[in-house]
Design a protein around this motif. Sequence first.
Motif, PDB file in Angstrom:
ATOM      1  N   CYS A  38       2.097   8.009 -12.782  1.00 35.71           N
ATOM      2  CA  CYS A  38       2.010   8.929 -11.775  1.00 35.71           C
ATOM      3  C   CYS A  38       0.893   9.979 -12.293  1.00 35.71           C
ATOM      4  CB  CYS A  38       3.330   9.648 -11.398  1.00 35.71           C
ATOM      5  SG  CYS A  38       4.361   8.590 -10.672  1.00 35.71           S
ATOM      6  N   CYS A  61       0.217  11.891  -7.461  1.00 36.60           N
ATOM      7  CA  CYS A  61       1.252  12.780  -7.355  1.00 36.60           C
ATOM      8  C   CYS A  61       0.862  14.356  -7.594  1.00 36.60           C
ATOM      9  CB  CYS A  61       2.551  12.546  -8.577  1.00 36.60           C
ATOM     10  SG  CYS A  61       3.467  10.903  -7.987  1.00 36.60           S
ATOM     11  N   ILE A  66       3.862  15.519  -4.628  1.00 38.07           N
ATOM     12  CA  ILE A  66       4.941  15.307  -5.560  1.00 38.07           C
ATOM     13  C   ILE A  66       6.152  15.593  -4.986  1.00 38.07           C
ATOM     14  CG2 ILE A  66       4.834  17.453  -6.791  1.00 38.07           C
ATOM     15  CD1 ILE A  66       4.994  15.617  -9.675  1.00 38.07           C
ATOM     16  N   ARG A  69       7.368  12.657  -3.027  1.00 35.84           N
ATOM     17  CA  ARG A  69       7.403  11.278  -3.823  1.00 35.84           C
ATOM     18  C   ARG A  69       8.342  11.251  -5.054  1.00 35.84           C
ATOM     19  NH1 ARG A  69       1.059   9.415  -3.620  1.00 35.84           N
ATOM     20  NH2 ARG A  69       1.167   9.037  -1.419  1.00 35.84           N
ATOM     21  N   LEU A 101       8.584  16.869 -10.947  1.00 35.78           N
ATOM     22  CA  LEU A 101       9.127  15.654 -11.101  1.00 35.78           C
ATOM     23  C   LEU A 101      10.315  15.729 -12.448  1.00 35.78           C
ATOM     24  CD1 LEU A 101       9.065  12.503 -10.719  1.00 35.78           C
ATOM     25  CD2 LEU A 101       7.086  12.133 -12.124  1.00 35.78           C
TER      26      LEU A 101
END
Length: 298
Positions: A38, A61, A66, A69, A101
């Motif tokens: 990513c 991303c 992001i 995802r 993330l």
Amino acid sequence: MGGTAASGRLYIVGTPIGNLGDLSPRAAAAFRAADAICCEDTRVTAKLLAHLDLSRPLIRCDENVIAQRAPEIVERVLAGETIAFASDAGMPSVSDPGQVLVDAARDAGAAVEVIPGPSACVCALVSSGIACDHFFFEGFLPRKQGERVRRLQELAFVPGALLFYESPHRVLASLEAIAAVFPNRAVALCRELTKLHEEVLRGSAPDLVELVRERGELRGEMVLVVAPPGADEHAGACPQTAAGQEDPGEALRRDIACALDDGEPASAIAKRLSQRYSRRKREVYELVISMQEDTGRA
């Protein structure tokens, strides 16, 4: 390359901020071990992988996608895949979308391993020669000049160096705001760090304003380092009681109310104000939603 459910892992990989020679062996190994990578910009990361003579599927991303995802990526890790995340440069999550993330992976119980690497803010702080026993990383200052000045005033009592990221077309305006609030503090403008034309300009903010005006637009990403307050600066005052200093919690609520009145989306408010007030984005988002419900704006 796919792993078992027990071996899934999210690698957060620090990458060079300019000089490819700064890519660590561990970072290279993480990329080689990854089922997919990513990244903010697939073109930037593709060049880095080409340097390693390596090819892997790339997943864009950046800050615009992001959040959408992250759940899918975390599910892939939980299912046993090895996924790496890399920013365009430097350490992910530091003024960077990678924070979303990491947060999602931690919440889901996915394995996260950070591969440390170069950081522009730390590199600039050391290179500046300014006292760095204590420092505060702000990221980017607000775009509007009035908001820049207000934010700098809020940071006036931080007992350490102040670090700001800045782009070439905004650096002069930021220096002008710093000159207005901290005319007597030493400032360093660090640009093109680790690259062939690396440069560190030092002086007072008013001096640097004049220098940048004379030279015209500078190139490269930049870090501004502002020296800590001097012993005589704001003598006798404290952050809680100094005249004109608003309680940070009240200031945050005021700014949220203004943003809601302007019709700004809750997610955008949370992103912008979490950076300004050094709060977790989720915490600010929950406050925004609560204030929406209280006022019937939802």
